[in-house]
Design an enzyme around this catalytic site. Structure first.
Site, PDB file in Angstrom:
ATOM      1  N   TYR A   1     124.837  73.554  95.492  1.00  0.00           N
ATOM      2  CA  TYR A   1     123.604  73.490  94.708  1.00  0.00           C
ATOM      3  C   TYR A   1     123.626  74.682  93.769  1.00  0.00           C
ATOM      4  O   TYR A   1     123.479  75.815  94.201  1.00  0.00           O
ATOM      5  CB  TYR A   1     122.421  73.556  95.682  1.00  0.00           C
ATOM      6  CG  TYR A   1     121.036  73.395  95.067  1.00  0.00           C
ATOM      7  CD1 TYR A   1     120.755  73.726  93.753  1.00  0.00           C
ATOM      8  CD2 TYR A   1     119.986  72.908  95.852  1.00  0.00           C
ATOM      9  CE1 TYR A   1     119.488  73.574  93.227  1.00  0.00           C
ATOM     10  CE2 TYR A   1     118.703  72.768  95.337  1.00  0.00           C
ATOM     11  CZ  TYR A   1     118.460  73.107  94.023  1.00  0.00           C
ATOM     12  OH  TYR A   1     117.199  72.981  93.515  1.00  0.00           O
ATOM     13  N   GLU A  13     115.982  65.582  99.002  1.00  0.00           N
ATOM     14  CA  GLU A  13     115.746  66.869  99.665  1.00  0.00           C
ATOM     15  C   GLU A  13     114.319  66.844 100.172  1.00  0.00           C
ATOM     16  O   GLU A  13     113.383  66.685  99.391  1.00  0.00           O
ATOM     17  CB  GLU A  13     115.914  68.030  98.686  1.00  0.00           C
ATOM     18  CG  GLU A  13     117.351  68.316  98.315  1.00  0.00           C
ATOM     19  CD  GLU A  13     117.456  69.467  97.319  1.00  0.00           C
ATOM     20  OE1 GLU A  13     118.563  69.688  96.807  1.00  0.00           O
ATOM     21  OE2 GLU A  13     116.430  70.138  97.041  1.00  0.00           O
ATOM     22  N   ASP A  70     110.409  80.349  96.028  1.00  0.00           N
ATOM     23  CA  ASP A  70     109.771  79.260  95.303  1.00  0.00           C
ATOM     24  C   ASP A  70     108.638  79.729  94.409  1.00  0.00           C
ATOM     25  O   ASP A  70     107.941  80.691  94.716  1.00  0.00           O
ATOM     26  CB  ASP A  70     109.248  78.219  96.293  1.00  0.00           C
ATOM     27  CG  ASP A  70     110.374  77.375  96.855  1.00  0.00           C
ATOM     28  OD1 ASP A  70     111.029  76.679  96.054  1.00  0.00           O
ATOM     29  OD2 ASP A  70     110.624  77.443  98.068  1.00  0.00           O
TER      30      ASP A  70
END
Lengths: 290, 409
Positions: A178, A52, A63
């Site tokens: 994911y 990734e 994040d």
């Protein structure tokens, strides 16, 4: 849609190799183009099955501090969407098999132009996209163009994605799913292995796609524990932290930058335990579509 | 599809559509973790709107806790001074907590309680929203965490202290450049990590659907009151509306009720900072930015050619945001509202003028609106009824103003 390198890789790992995938995240351009390109090139040999590649953004809302700092380092070094695509293009000159997933936020793609982005990414040798802030409700933006353009669109499922919502999340997902193991931002809490297993099983009941687990994974033991039931384990913040701690006081790369990340990837890949040969080992196709 | 390029719509008041879009703007651009929450919030808000009890409770709080309706005040000396339009101030600075922000916070905390949420989070720039959130959290006994940029904490000390007194926990945000957008990022990160028990009170009419519509609805009381008060005072509708625009909640609150009264000219005033010609030196996203996606919605954004978000600049911490509510973006493209800008200097001049002529110390945010009125009013006839939203009081800004004017406190 034609099979991508992602599809090929998971088919091989599930079939002949009989082990989970190690999915590694690094930010393109962190701490500078040359260093991160060197790192990118060294990842497959160190044990990364899927890469990734983070496209840096000023405001990475999902994040944690590690990847925020990594993004800002990359932007400061002058990284752009165009340069990220160029990096993939260079990588493909020597590596034609390791899947590359570009991961980022939508605005830089929107400004580039979604159709142009998909076309240029595919041409550069990108296999899939993860666009964190585009849920199924906004599929027309980039998900559908990506699929049409030959790219996998990998979506995140989270602890808040209940059974009612899961079909919508899975509908246009391809390549792999994911699973975000914690409700939170990247690289903060450690996942609860048992709860994660239940969720992975729940997702697998609704899709034949490989399910990879990430968020908070930092040790070979975690890789092994999660890899026992997931098709892949994603490691991101731990690698980005390795970059951060290797830097000099001005935030520049040092001779140990690539080495420290690569040795961590090697260490983590030790957790990729070959599964006991399943009953279906002689019918790998069945395993893939199961 | 693209409503913004259509001919004039039948109504400007029907948005957003069922997917949360105003033309191409708005939407729900959030991480999957938040999506179920956003949908739950939308459902809860729709249910609350249909519940007469919700409205009754909010009406009570607005009347007796906040002090609504806020007066519509004829600014006689400014009117004389400019020699043009008849200037009225909608005095939302007289609300409890000193700005229009309380209108939205009372609505959202009622919703939070209905949804059984036990923890409140918020972002704040100038601190007006943070104070309003801390206030309603104290009033209803809920713990409250306010994210505020480290830079803003430095320039808005009085409000920081107010929030602390009210029992809120202030989290200084050092990520990015430590201003409002970074505070919003960190509030979103908190929300993602605490989805079960936490309600995020967004302060402006931006963010993922349903926030832009919900915040607008709670703020629209400003325009509804203005209509009624102007009818009582002058027997007709105003001719001109002016409000400042950061995220744009006070502006949409004043404008929304009048959008379909086509004879009413409407102006939004963005923060021109050092001037629109100064690269990254202003916070005028509609006059100096372009459409993009940030904080859950598509709207006009200050950004570079790579789609990276710029910080912008304004003397006013409340206008210093690189985006704007999506409904404003749509109203801009459709031409219904005219968006202009005023610089730091013009706002400072207007701030002093208002203080000296009307005995009202305005916040630096509405001082931008007044700066534009300074230019507009003299060009209008004396029978032109102009309403400016005086959306906040200036107590919080006196230190910053003293600093800019080189005055000793």
């Amino acid at each position: 849609m034609a099979r991508t390198r992602i599809d090929e890789t998971f088919a091989r790992l599930k079939g002949a190799d009989g082990r989970p995938a190690l999915v590694t995240f690094i930010t393109a351009g962190d701490p500078d183009y040359e260093t991160s390109y060197g790192l990118l090139q060294a990842l497959p040999a160190a044990g990364a099955d899927v890469i990734e590649l983070g496209m840096p953004f000023t405001d990475p809302m999902a994040d944690g501090p590690s990847i925020q700092a990594s993004s800002l380092r990359a932007l400061k070094s002058g990284m752009t969407v165009r340069k990220t695509l160029a990096m993939v293009r260079s990588f493909r000159e020597t590596d034609t098999t390791t899947p590359i997933v570009l991961m980022g936020y939508y605005n830089p793609i929107y400004i580039y132009g979604p159709d142009a982005f998909v076309r240029d990414a595919f041409a550069a040798g990108v296999d899939g996209l993860i666009v964190v802030d585009v849920p199924p409700e906004e599929d027309a933006e980039i998900c559908l163009p990506a699929i049409e353009g030959g790219l996998n669109f990998i979506r995140l499922a989270t602890p808040t994605t209940d059974d009612k919502r899961l079909p919508a999340v899975l509908a246009n997902t391809s390549g792999f799913v994911y699973y975000v193991s914690i409700a939170g931002i990247t690289g903060t809490r450690a996942p609860d292995v048992t709860a994660v297993k239940d969720s992975v099983d729940r997702i697998k009941r609704q899709t034949a796609l490989p399910v990879c687990v990430g968020f908070g994974v930092k040790s070979a033991e975690q890789v092994e524990a999660i890899g026992a039931y997931a098709d892949g384990v994603v490691v991101g913040s731990a690698l980005v932290n390795a970059v951060a701690t290797s830097l000099d006081k001005d935030g520049g790369a040092t001779p140990s930058t690539v080495e420290s990340v690569i040795s961590l990837v090697s260490l983590l890949s030790k957790g990729l335990v070959r599964r006991p040969a399943p009953m279906t080992a002689e019918h790998p196709d069945q395993t893939v579509s199961a | 599809m693209d409503k913004t390029t259509d001919a004039l719509p039948n109504s400007y008041r029907t948005g957003p559509d069922e997917t949360g879009h105003f033309g191409i703007y708005g939407g729900r651009f959030v991480a999957e973790t938040l999506m179920p929450l956003i949908l739950e919030l939308e459902e809860a808000y729709e249910a609350a709107k249909r519940d007469p009890g919700f409205k009754a409770e909010l009406d009570q709080l607005n009347a007796h806790y906040s002090g609504r309706p806020s007066p519509l005040y004829f600014a006689e000396r400014l009117t004389e001074h400019f020699g043009g339009a008849k200037i009225y101030f909608k005095r939302d600075e007289l609300n409890h907590t000193g700005s229009h922000k309380i209108n939205n916070c009372l609505g959202q905390i009622q919703l939070a309680r209905r949804m059984g949420k036990t923890r409140i989070i918020a972002e704040t720039g100038a601190g007006q929203h943070g104070v309003a959130v801390a206030t309603v959290a104290a009033r209803f006994g809920l713990p409250c965490v306010v994210y505020m940029g480290a830079t803003d904490i430095e320039r808005q000390k009085p409000n920081v202290f107010r929030m602390k007194l009210l029992g809120a926990e202030i989290v200084p945000v050092t990520s990015g450049t430590g201003t409002l957008k970074d505070a919003m990022n960190d509030a979103l990160r908190d929300w993602v990590a605490n989805v079960e028990n936490t309600f995020y009170i967004i302060g402006t009419a931006a963010g993922p659907h349903p926030y832009p519509a919900m915040v607008r609805d709670f703020q629209s009381i400003i325009g509804r009151e203005t209509r009624q008060q102007m009818m009582e005072r002058e027997g007709r509708l105003p001719d001109t509306l002016v409000a400042c625009i950061g995220g744009g909640s006070n502006a949409i609150g004043l404008f929304h009720d009048f959008l379909d009264d086509r004879q009413v000219a409407i102006y939004g005033v963005e923060a021109g900072g050092h001037g629109l010609e100064v690269n990254n030196g202003h916070a005028a996203s509609m006059n100096g930015g372009r459409p993009g996606v940030l904080h859950g919605n598509r709207t006009y954004l200050l950004q570079d050619d790579d789609g990276q978000i710029l910080e912008g600049h304004s003397i006013s911490a409340g206008l210093d945001y690189p985006g704007v509510g999506p409904e404003h973006a749509w109203l801009r493209d459709s031409g219904r509202v005219t968006y202009v800008s005023a610089t730091d200097k013009e706002a400072l001049t207007a701030f002093q003028l208002c203080t000296k002529l009307e005995g009202i110390i305005p916040a630096l945010e509405p001082a931008h609106a007044l700066a534009f009125v300074t230019k507009l009013a003299p060009t209008l006839t004396k029978d032109n009824l102009l309403v400016m939203n005086l959306c906040g009081r200036g107590d919080k800004d006196i230190f910053a103003v003293a600093d800019h004017l080189g005055m000793e406190m």
